[in-house]
Motif scaffolding. Sequence first.
Motif, mmCIF file in Angstrom:
data_model
loop_
_atom_site.group_PDB
_atom_site.id
_atom_site.type_symbol
_atom_site.label_atom_id
_atom_site.label_comp_id
_atom_site.label_asym_id
_atom_site.label_seq_id
_atom_site.Cartn_x
_atom_site.Cartn_y
_atom_site.Cartn_z
ATOM 1 N N GLU A 65 57.731 23.998 31.474
ATOM 2 C CA GLU A 65 57.027 24.796 33.149
ATOM 3 C C GLU A 65 56.448 25.407 33.256
ATOM 4 O O GLU A 65 56.741 26.684 32.699
ATOM 5 C CB GLU A 65 57.792 23.730 34.196
ATOM 6 C CG GLU A 65 58.474 22.278 34.017
ATOM 7 C CD GLU A 65 59.741 22.691 35.267
ATOM 8 O OE1 GLU A 65 60.372 24.094 35.457
ATOM 9 O OE2 GLU A 65 60.511 21.526 35.303
ATOM 10 N N SER A 66 54.735 25.489 32.852
ATOM 11 C CA SER A 66 54.543 26.721 33.063
ATOM 12 C C SER A 66 53.649 27.570 34.041
ATOM 13 O O SER A 66 53.424 26.275 34.962
ATOM 14 C CB SER A 66 53.332 26.856 31.994
ATOM 15 O OG SER A 66 54.625 26.856 30.781
ATOM 16 N N SER A 67 53.200 28.936 34.784
ATOM 17 C CA SER A 67 52.554 29.024 35.626
ATOM 18 C C SER A 67 51.982 30.513 35.389
ATOM 19 O O SER A 67 52.908 31.111 34.627
ATOM 20 C CB SER A 67 53.552 29.112 36.760
ATOM 21 O OG SER A 67 54.579 29.884 36.859
ATOM 22 N N VAL A 68 51.045 30.967 36.303
ATOM 23 C CA VAL A 68 50.258 32.335 35.554
ATOM 24 C C VAL A 68 51.152 33.305 36.544
ATOM 25 O O VAL A 68 51.197 33.257 38.067
ATOM 26 C CB VAL A 68 48.333 31.772 36.080
ATOM 27 C CG1 VAL A 68 48.096 32.985 35.490
ATOM 28 C CG2 VAL A 68 48.144 31.156 35.218
ATOM 29 N N ILE A 69 51.078 34.515 35.784
ATOM 30 C CA ILE A 69 51.942 35.588 36.580
ATOM 31 C C ILE A 69 50.725 36.245 36.295
ATOM 32 O O ILE A 69 51.165 37.850 37.093
ATOM 33 C CB ILE A 69 53.412 35.576 36.675
ATOM 34 C CG1 ILE A 69 53.364 35.757 34.857
ATOM 35 C CG2 ILE A 69 54.193 34.128 36.448
ATOM 36 C CD1 ILE A 69 54.197 36.409 34.475
ATOM 37 N N LYS A 70 50.269 36.720 35.739
ATOM 38 C CA LYS A 70 48.890 37.739 35.904
ATOM 39 C C LYS A 70 47.149 37.445 35.493
ATOM 40 O O LYS A 70 47.888 36.508 34.359
ATOM 41 C CB LYS A 70 49.722 39.085 35.217
ATOM 42 C CG LYS A 70 48.599 40.090 34.991
ATOM 43 C CD LYS A 70 48.917 41.486 33.970
ATOM 44 C CE LYS A 70 48.104 41.923 33.900
ATOM 45 N NZ LYS A 70 46.736 41.469 33.292
ATOM 46 N N ASN A 71 46.534 36.985 36.514
ATOM 47 C CA ASN A 71 45.154 36.887 35.533
ATOM 48 C C ASN A 71 44.246 38.255 34.831
ATOM 49 O O ASN A 71 45.532 39.250 35.138
ATOM 50 C CB ASN A 71 43.883 36.429 37.160
ATOM 51 C CG ASN A 71 44.425 34.450 36.971
ATOM 52 O OD1 ASN A 71 44.196 33.851 36.130
ATOM 53 N ND2 ASN A 71 44.924 34.984 38.236
ATOM 54 N N PRO A 72 43.545 38.008 33.983
ATOM 55 C CA PRO A 72 43.005 38.909 33.671
ATOM 56 C C PRO A 72 41.812 39.950 34.411
ATOM 57 O O PRO A 72 41.604 39.070 35.411
ATOM 58 C CB PRO A 72 42.437 38.552 32.176
ATOM 59 C CG PRO A 72 41.744 36.605 31.858
ATOM 60 C CD PRO A 72 43.209 35.818 33.297
ATOM 61 N N SER A 73 41.960 41.094 34.053
ATOM 62 C CA SER A 73 41.254 41.521 35.266
ATOM 63 C C SER A 73 39.343 41.729 34.376
ATOM 64 O O SER A 73 39.536 41.494 32.926
ATOM 65 C CB SER A 73 41.612 42.896 34.906
ATOM 66 O OG SER A 73 40.329 43.776 35.853
ATOM 67 N N PHE A 74 38.347 41.110 35.302
ATOM 68 C CA PHE A 74 37.125 40.595 34.978
ATOM 69 C C PHE A 74 36.640 42.244 35.368
ATOM 70 O O PHE A 74 35.375 41.997 35.849
ATOM 71 C CB PHE A 74 36.745 39.670 34.863
ATOM 72 C CG PHE A 74 37.357 38.848 34.642
ATOM 73 C CD1 PHE A 74 37.489 38.315 33.115
ATOM 74 C CD2 PHE A 74 37.410 37.779 35.552
ATOM 75 C CE1 PHE A 74 38.623 37.244 32.382
ATOM 76 C CE2 PHE A 74 38.835 36.334 35.138
ATOM 77 C CZ PHE A 74 38.874 36.735 33.604
ATOM 78 N N LYS A 75 37.006 43.448 35.222
ATOM 79 C CA LYS A 75 36.335 44.767 35.569
ATOM 80 C C LYS A 75 34.877 45.048 34.872
ATOM 81 O O LYS A 75 34.831 44.385 33.406
ATOM 82 C CB LYS A 75 37.324 46.276 35.377
ATOM 83 C CG LYS A 75 36.758 47.102 36.521
ATOM 84 C CD LYS A 75 36.996 48.369 35.973
ATOM 85 C CE LYS A 75 36.569 49.308 36.438
ATOM 86 N NZ LYS A 75 37.916 50.661 36.392
ATOM 87 N N GLY A 76 33.314 44.830 35.533
ATOM 88 C CA GLY A 76 32.163 45.483 35.105
ATOM 89 C C GLY A 76 31.302 43.363 34.924
ATOM 90 O O GLY A 76 30.354 43.697 34.083
ATOM 91 N N PHE A 77 32.051 42.849 35.340
ATOM 92 C CA PHE A 77 31.103 41.711 35.319
ATOM 93 C C PHE A 77 31.480 40.889 36.136
ATOM 94 O O PHE A 77 32.054 40.891 36.540
ATOM 95 C CB PHE A 77 32.239 40.778 34.254
ATOM 96 C CG PHE A 77 32.219 40.830 32.870
ATOM 97 C CD1 PHE A 77 31.660 40.958 32.429
ATOM 98 C CD2 PHE A 77 33.217 41.424 32.327
ATOM 99 C CE1 PHE A 77 31.752 40.772 30.318
ATOM 100 C CE2 PHE A 77 33.411 42.266 30.608
ATOM 101 C CZ PHE A 77 32.896 41.385 30.157
ATOM 102 N N GLU A 78 30.315 40.548 36.266
ATOM 103 C CA GLU A 78 30.143 39.267 37.333
ATOM 104 C C GLU A 78 31.043 37.561 36.847
ATOM 105 O O GLU A 78 30.294 37.132 35.951
ATOM 106 C CB GLU A 78 28.769 38.608 38.040
ATOM 107 C CG GLU A 78 28.818 38.206 39.391
ATOM 108 C CD GLU A 78 26.533 37.496 39.336
ATOM 109 O OE1 GLU A 78 26.783 36.493 39.265
ATOM 110 O OE2 GLU A 78 26.029 38.257 39.246
ATOM 111 N N VAL A 79 31.983 37.463 38.090
ATOM 112 C CA VAL A 79 32.310 36.199 37.720
ATOM 113 C C VAL A 79 31.817 35.098 38.630
ATOM 114 O O VAL A 79 31.563 35.013 39.394
ATOM 115 C CB VAL A 79 34.055 36.742 37.091
ATOM 116 C CG1 VAL A 79 34.881 35.537 37.298
ATOM 117 C CG2 VAL A 79 33.798 37.873 36.838
ATOM 118 N N LYS A 80 32.085 33.702 37.633
ATOM 119 C CA LYS A 80 32.494 32.499 38.234
ATOM 120 C C LYS A 80 32.871 32.006 38.159
ATOM 121 O O LYS A 80 33.214 30.670 36.387
ATOM 122 C CB LYS A 80 30.854 32.170 38.379
ATOM 123 C CG LYS A 80 30.286 30.786 38.722
ATOM 124 C CD LYS A 80 29.228 29.719 38.723
ATOM 125 C CE LYS A 80 28.847 29.128 39.480
ATOM 126 N NZ LYS A 80 27.084 28.535 39.053
#
Length: 460
Positions: A65-80
């Motif tokens: 059973e898995s869950s995200v505890i930290k998303n990557p940082s997308f500094k410097g990007f526009e994100v969609k």
Amino acid sequence: MKYCAYIILLLLPIFSVYGQNDDYVPLDERIKSNLFIKVEASNTDCFVGEPIIVTYKLYSALNSESSVIKNPSFKGFEVKDLKTDADAVPSREAVDRIPFDVHTVLKVQLIPQRSGKLVLDELVMHNNVKLIDANGRKDPLLSGVKESYSLSNGYYSLNIASVPLTILATGVPSSASPNASEIVGNFRMDVQLSKKMLVPQEEAALIITLTGEGHFDKIKMPEVKWPEDVQAFPPKIDKSNVDGSGYITYTIPFKTLKPGRYIIPSIKFSYYDIVDYRHKTITNIPIAFMVTEENGQAVHEVIATDASEQVKGWLVGGVLLILLLIVVLFIRYNQHKKRIVSLNSSQKYSSREHIVLEQLSVDDFLKPAFDRLNNGGIDFYITLKQCIIRYFEKRFGLPVALFTKDALRDIMQKEKIADARQTAILHLLTELDIHIYSIAGAETDRHTLLQKARELLLHL
């Protein structure tokens, strides 16, 4: 030698331990060989403003059973966010012959906003791995484990992370043109009219479609220079962007107030091409359409005020050529009028011609035009018109040399062909003349023209 033997005996257990450590795999490492995160990027060397697709996937060969505890940082990007319901369904993939369930954890479109090295740090997940089932059976991963570990209801907990990913973004070179666009990608443009034969106040649509790869959310509708007496309405916009590729379509309704022949000048779209590495402007050739009175006659010709001098020259030359052809055909028609009347009042074709017409289907007559569908220029339109004229020669005995629209209309009336079908055939021939003698023919949907001709001839 005696002392050397003692030293060897003393070091032997140490060597033995090191040998065992080289072969031994701790529990965490065993699990991470069967449970890991993989990050994939469509491109790691791109331009500022160029969209890339980054996907984080969880590979699992374990009951966990898995869950995200930290998303990557997308500094410097526009994100969609691009993750859809379809991505929620796991797939199956073999890695080193071991079957894995593959889960899409995160899928994004990233657009660099500045140049340089941009680092995507790790995505971290917390995992509870089932190592002892309800019957007390241990997972083979526990076999030979030497370090101490703790389980909670048969589950072992640990965190796993993706590796950081570096994106190298390069700034777009400056352009000498003041109209250079900030849009980056690889595009194609198609411009069509929903109709090319109209009557006053009848509504049609100009359809502009951009396809390819790029930042579709940032694209603005190309400017359209409408001719005088044309009323345009707000566009309907339809767009799709999947994995960095997509399209955007602008459907612009319009209507004309007066009869005439109208020309919409070339439409331009500028961007920086990521394939050719240069600023580029793509365009279409001008598009012509006809607005006629109920009797099918156009009154005047209207061109947008900013059309180029070259376009005007072509149009003037085309009009003069049409007038010359009309004069020549009118003279020849008067010279042979009695012959045409004789042909129309008698049997329209001999028994031998009747056999030929039965043997040659409509498709046979139209085959030369079909073979030239992909030819450039006006070759297709000339050939299609010739095919139609040859068909009427065989069907009604109207000689090719004496063919005019008036002669064809007289014959169709004598043959009691429905007025609506007569009008459709004459409009088709007029449309072909427009494409032959104007510069807008190459933008026509040739398949539609060919199918229209086939349907009209089949139901005569």
